[in-house]
Design a protein around this motif. Structure first.
Motif, PDB file in Angstrom:
ATOM      1  N   ASP A 153      -2.085   2.180  -4.827  1.00 49.77           N
ATOM      2  CA  ASP A 153      -2.704   0.905  -4.439  1.00 49.77           C
ATOM      3  C   ASP A 153      -1.690  -0.238  -4.386  1.00 49.77           C
ATOM      4  N   PRO A 154      -0.924  -0.481  -5.461  1.00 45.73           N
ATOM      5  CA  PRO A 154       0.006  -1.615  -5.397  1.00 45.73           C
ATOM      6  C   PRO A 154       1.054  -1.483  -4.301  1.00 45.73           C
ATOM      7  N   ALA A 155       1.517  -0.256  -4.027  1.00 44.80           N
ATOM      8  CA  ALA A 155       2.481  -0.067  -2.937  1.00 44.80           C
ATOM      9  C   ALA A 155       1.855  -0.455  -1.595  1.00 44.80           C
ATOM     10  N   ALA A 156       0.581  -0.072  -1.420  1.00 37.66           N
ATOM     11  CA  ALA A 156      -0.119  -0.416  -0.183  1.00 37.66           C
ATOM     12  C   ALA A 156      -0.327  -1.915  -0.061  1.00 37.66           C
ATOM     13  N   TRP A 157      -0.681  -2.571  -1.165  1.00 38.30           N
ATOM     14  CA  TRP A 157      -0.920  -4.013  -1.124  1.00 38.30           C
ATOM     15  C   TRP A 157       0.355  -4.786  -0.799  1.00 38.30           C
ATOM     16  N   ILE A 181       2.339   8.193   1.293  1.00 38.08           N
ATOM     17  CA  ILE A 181       3.695   8.517   0.809  1.00 38.08           C
ATOM     18  C   ILE A 181       3.696   8.641  -0.712  1.00 38.08           C
ATOM     19  N   MET A 182       3.091   7.667  -1.402  1.00 41.73           N
ATOM     20  CA  MET A 182       3.078   7.719  -2.858  1.00 41.73           C
ATOM     21  C   MET A 182       2.262   8.907  -3.364  1.00 41.73           C
ATOM     22  N   ALA A 183       1.131   9.186  -2.706  1.00 46.58           N
ATOM     23  CA  ALA A 183       0.298  10.324  -3.122  1.00 46.58           C
ATOM     24  C   ALA A 183       1.023  11.641  -2.894  1.00 46.58           C
ATOM     25  N   ALA A 184       1.702  11.768  -1.759  1.00 52.72           N
ATOM     26  CA  ALA A 184       2.439  13.006  -1.461  1.00 52.72           C
ATOM     27  C   ALA A 184       3.543  13.238  -2.486  1.00 52.72           C
ATOM     28  N   LEU A 185       4.244  12.165  -2.859  1.00 50.43           N
ATOM     29  CA  LEU A 185       5.292  12.291  -3.869  1.00 50.43           C
ATOM     30  C   LEU A 185       4.698  12.703  -5.214  1.00 50.43           C
ATOM     31  N   SER A 186       3.540  12.110  -5.551  1.00 53.54           N
ATOM     32  CA  SER A 186       2.882  12.463  -6.803  1.00 53.54           C
ATOM     33  C   SER A 186       2.477  13.930  -6.825  1.00 53.54           C
ATOM     34  N   MET A 187       1.893  14.417  -5.711  1.00 50.28           N
ATOM     35  CA  MET A 187       1.445  15.806  -5.657  1.00 50.28           C
ATOM     36  C   MET A 187       2.621  16.778  -5.631  1.00 50.28           C
ATOM     37  N   LEU A 194      -4.208  -6.216  15.196  1.00 57.15           N
ATOM     38  CA  LEU A 194      -3.200  -6.323  14.132  1.00 57.15           C
ATOM     39  C   LEU A 194      -3.801  -6.116  12.735  1.00 57.15           C
ATOM     40  N   PRO A 195      -4.994  -6.665  12.435  1.00 52.25           N
ATOM     41  CA  PRO A 195      -5.608  -6.303  11.154  1.00 52.25           C
ATOM     42  C   PRO A 195      -5.838  -4.803  11.018  1.00 52.25           C
ATOM     43  N   MET A 196      -6.208  -4.146  12.126  1.00 54.36           N
ATOM     44  CA  MET A 196      -6.373  -2.696  12.088  1.00 54.36           C
ATOM     45  C   MET A 196      -5.044  -2.005  11.780  1.00 54.36           C
ATOM     46  N   MET A 197      -3.969  -2.489  12.360  1.00 53.31           N
ATOM     47  CA  MET A 197      -2.652  -1.903  12.085  1.00 53.31           C
ATOM     48  C   MET A 197      -2.228  -2.150  10.638  1.00 53.31           C
ATOM     49  N   GLY A 198      -2.732  -3.232  10.045  1.00 52.32           N
ATOM     50  CA  GLY A 198      -2.510  -3.432   8.620  1.00 52.32           C
ATOM     51  C   GLY A 198      -3.115  -2.299   7.819  1.00 52.32           C
ATOM     52  N   GLY A 199      -4.286  -1.816   8.273  1.00 54.93           N
ATOM     53  CA  GLY A 199      -4.890  -0.643   7.639  1.00 54.93           C
ATOM     54  C   GLY A 199      -4.009   0.579   7.759  1.00 54.93           C
ATOM     55  N   VAL A 200      -3.323   0.713   8.888  1.00 57.49           N
ATOM     56  CA  VAL A 200      -2.397   1.841   9.067  1.00 57.49           C
ATOM     57  C   VAL A 200      -1.241   1.745   8.074  1.00 57.49           C
ATOM     58  N   VAL A 201      -0.739   0.527   7.870  1.00 58.39           N
ATOM     59  CA  VAL A 201       0.339   0.333   6.891  1.00 58.39           C
ATOM     60  C   VAL A 201      -0.141   0.737   5.499  1.00 58.39           C
ATOM     61  N   GLU A 202      -1.370   0.338   5.151  1.00 56.09           N
ATOM     62  CA  GLU A 202      -1.937   0.748   3.862  1.00 56.09           C
ATOM     63  C   GLU A 202      -2.023   2.265   3.751  1.00 56.09           C
ATOM     64  N   LEU A 203      -2.512   2.899   4.804  1.00 58.86           N
ATOM     65  CA  LEU A 203      -2.663   4.354   4.809  1.00 58.86           C
ATOM     66  C   LEU A 203      -1.324   5.040   4.586  1.00 58.86           C
ATOM     67  N   VAL A 204      -0.320   4.622   5.328  1.00 59.60           N
ATOM     68  CA  VAL A 204       1.000   5.263   5.225  1.00 59.60           C
ATOM     69  C   VAL A 204       1.583   5.059   3.833  1.00 59.60           C
ATOM     70  N   SER A 205       1.455   3.847   3.299  1.00 54.26           N
ATOM     71  CA  SER A 205       2.009   3.560   1.968  1.00 54.26           C
ATOM     72  C   SER A 205       1.348   4.425   0.897  1.00 54.26           C
ATOM     73  N   ARG A 206       0.001   4.485   0.933  1.00 52.35           N
ATOM     74  CA  ARG A 206      -0.701   5.317  -0.055  1.00 52.35           C
ATOM     75  C   ARG A 206      -0.364   6.800   0.135  1.00 52.35           C
ATOM     76  N   THR A 230      -8.032   2.369   5.929  1.00 52.40           N
ATOM     77  CA  THR A 230      -7.769   2.015   4.530  1.00 52.40           C
ATOM     78  C   THR A 230      -8.436   3.009   3.590  1.00 52.40           C
ATOM     79  N   ALA A 231      -9.689   3.355   3.902  1.00 55.79           N
ATOM     80  CA  ALA A 231     -10.429   4.310   3.071  1.00 55.79           C
ATOM     81  C   ALA A 231      -9.773   5.680   3.089  1.00 55.79           C
ATOM     82  N   SER A 232      -9.228   6.075   4.230  1.00 55.60           N
ATOM     83  CA  SER A 232      -8.539   7.366   4.307  1.00 55.60           C
ATOM     84  C   SER A 232      -7.352   7.393   3.351  1.00 55.60           C
TER      85      SER A 232
END
Length: 454
Positions: free
Chosen positions: A420-424, A402-408, A388-400, A250-252
């Motif tokens: 953040d909202p996309a990840a949540w 993607i949005m960060a890459a598009l922004s950059m 599964l909670p750990m994999m939830g962190g992976v979903v957060e990572l991927v979502s953030r 998640t922090a990543s």
């Protein structure tokens, strides 16, 4: 002072346990905000941006270490619920030994890699030195945070959420005093802010363990307990490592988001940091319900009470839906007044506010999914399911990511604000589905226990 969460009306139990956690988390956020305010007013906007720019790194380092420490105490909660006093004491000893090992390793890795991490995150040159001075001090003081969280988690595992609050309140007051001494009096700038945080957390950690030893002596390990035992170590690592990795993953994702924000300059970084501080203050009910559900799930899982697990989820969702709506209203309405606290004049606020508004508005509409993440994730972790909670962190990572890459790529700040909202949203859906998968497995486990008893 202990609390049995395996019997009684569920909603009052959750609220009673959650309130001290909520107040404690508010105090923690409050003194973090005071850090930022004092740095902003007495050192400058660049120093404030520097502290904000290192927030995601601090979340990575401390989140990983504290995730392990918190995971280690799930066994303590389950042993308490099962009324297994021998294993309860040994779980505490095992957790302390493992926490020492984790602290040494995490501190070494953090210290040697810090400058490289700041460079990778596109930290602006004009705030780099301030950022490094702050975060390297936090890295050297990891032990303070780890052992406060370990001590507090041990107490929460046996149903005591009030005593950690008292020590945290004391720590918050001390932190403010030390901020004024180190920053205003000694002119230590961002190093002084970090030093104040480490010292105040260290004192809280010492007080937690003194209290456990003096007042909860029945759970304090005996001489024979002070060794690593294979069964308990395996259990604690099996829960703690996924929890730590979930925090790290998640922090990543938040670091990637911060890297995107950093591209827009120190004004954007400072504005984003101020908005994040406000939001963190208002949304502390969400991690509080998560901590509550971890203790609640651990005790009821240990006691074999599946119906109370289901009832806990239902009651927590109702409580947090109401809270999320109130939090959304507060965060959007208090943003501009909060910006005056950080930046002082109307002229400065006029410059900073346009960078803060998109982030707060996007986040406010996703507070209910954010609450759901904490509820379902901590229920699963409290029952000993870490993957599964750990994999939830992976979903957060991927979502953030993607949005960060598009922004950059397109240099659109609003896309970075939506990380953040996309990840949540995506992770809230994922953890809900994961709970639907895990819940029947828990029910079958309890049915098996009952057949053995019969």
């Amino acid at each position: 002072m202990k609390s049995d969460m395996t019997k009684g009306n569920i909603a009052p139990i959750l609220i009673k346990f959650m309130i001290p956690l909520f107040i404690g988390n508010l105090f923690q956020q409050f003194y973090n905000m005071v850090d930022t305010l004092i740095v902003s007013r007495f050192v400058g906007a660049d120093a404030m941006a520097a502290v904000g720019a290192t927030g995601t790194i601090m979340f990575l380092i401390l989140g990983f270490a504290n995730g392990l420490a918190t995971g280690f105490t799930v066994l303590t909660s389950q042993s308490y619920g099962a009324r297994d006093e021998n294993r309860l004491r040994h779980s505490v000893a095992n957790a302390i030994i493992l926490a020492v090992i984790v602290t040494v390793i995490t501190t070494f890795i953090s210290v040697v890699s810090m400058k490289g991490i700041l460079r990778i995150m596109n930290t602006p040159d004009n705030i780099f030195d301030y950022s490094y001075a702050y975060i390297i001090t936090i890295a050297y003081g990891i032990c303070a945070s780890v052992f406060y969280n370990l001590g507090a988690s041990i107490l929460r595992a046996i149903g005591n959420s009030k005593v950690p609050l008292y020590f945290l309140m004391l720590s918050a007051g001390l932190n403010i005093v030390l901020d004024l001494v180190c920053i205003v009096g000694l002119d230590l700038k961002t190093f002084g802010a970090a030093l104040a945080t480490v010292v105040s957390q260290g004192i809280s950690a010492i007080l937690c363990f003194v209290y456990i030893y003096k007042k909860q002596h029945s759970i304090w390990p005996e001489k024979r307990d002070w060794h690593l035992e294979a069964r308990d170590t395996s259990h604690q690592l099996r829960v703690g490592i996924p929890m730590a990795l979930q925090f790290a993953i998640t922090a990543s994702g938040t670091m990637i988001m911060q890297a995107a924000i950093n591209l827009y300059g120190s004004v954007a970084v400072a504005s984003f940091s101020a908005a994040s501080k406000l939001q963190s203050l208002i949304t502390q009910g969400m991690p509080s319900i998560g901590q509550t559900m971890a203790a609640y799930a651990g005790q009821n899982f240990g006691a074999g009470k599946y119906d109370r697990l289901k009832g806990g989820v239902k009651n927590a969702l109702i409580i947090m839906t109401v809270y999320s709506v109130v939090a959304a209203i507060l965060s959007t309405s208090l943003l501009e007044p909060a910006m005056y606290l950080f930046f002082g004049s109307a002229e400065n606020v006029a410059i900073q506010l346009p960078w803060a508004i998109p982030y707060i508005r996007f986040c406010a509409i996703c507070y209910i999914p954010l609450s759901a993440i904490f509820i379902f994730r901590n229920m699963m972790q409290g029952c000993g399911f870490g993957f599964l909670p750990m994999m939830g962190g992976v979903v957060e990572l991927v979502s953030r990511a993607i949005m960060a890459a598009l922004s950059m790529k397109f240099m659109i700040y609003e896309l970075a604000s939506a990380c953040d909202p996309a990840a949540w949203l995506t992770t809230g859906i994922f953890t809900f589905v994961a709970w639907l998968y895990v819940a029947p497995k828990i029910e079958r486990m309890f049915s098996g226990r009952q057949k053995v008893i019969d």
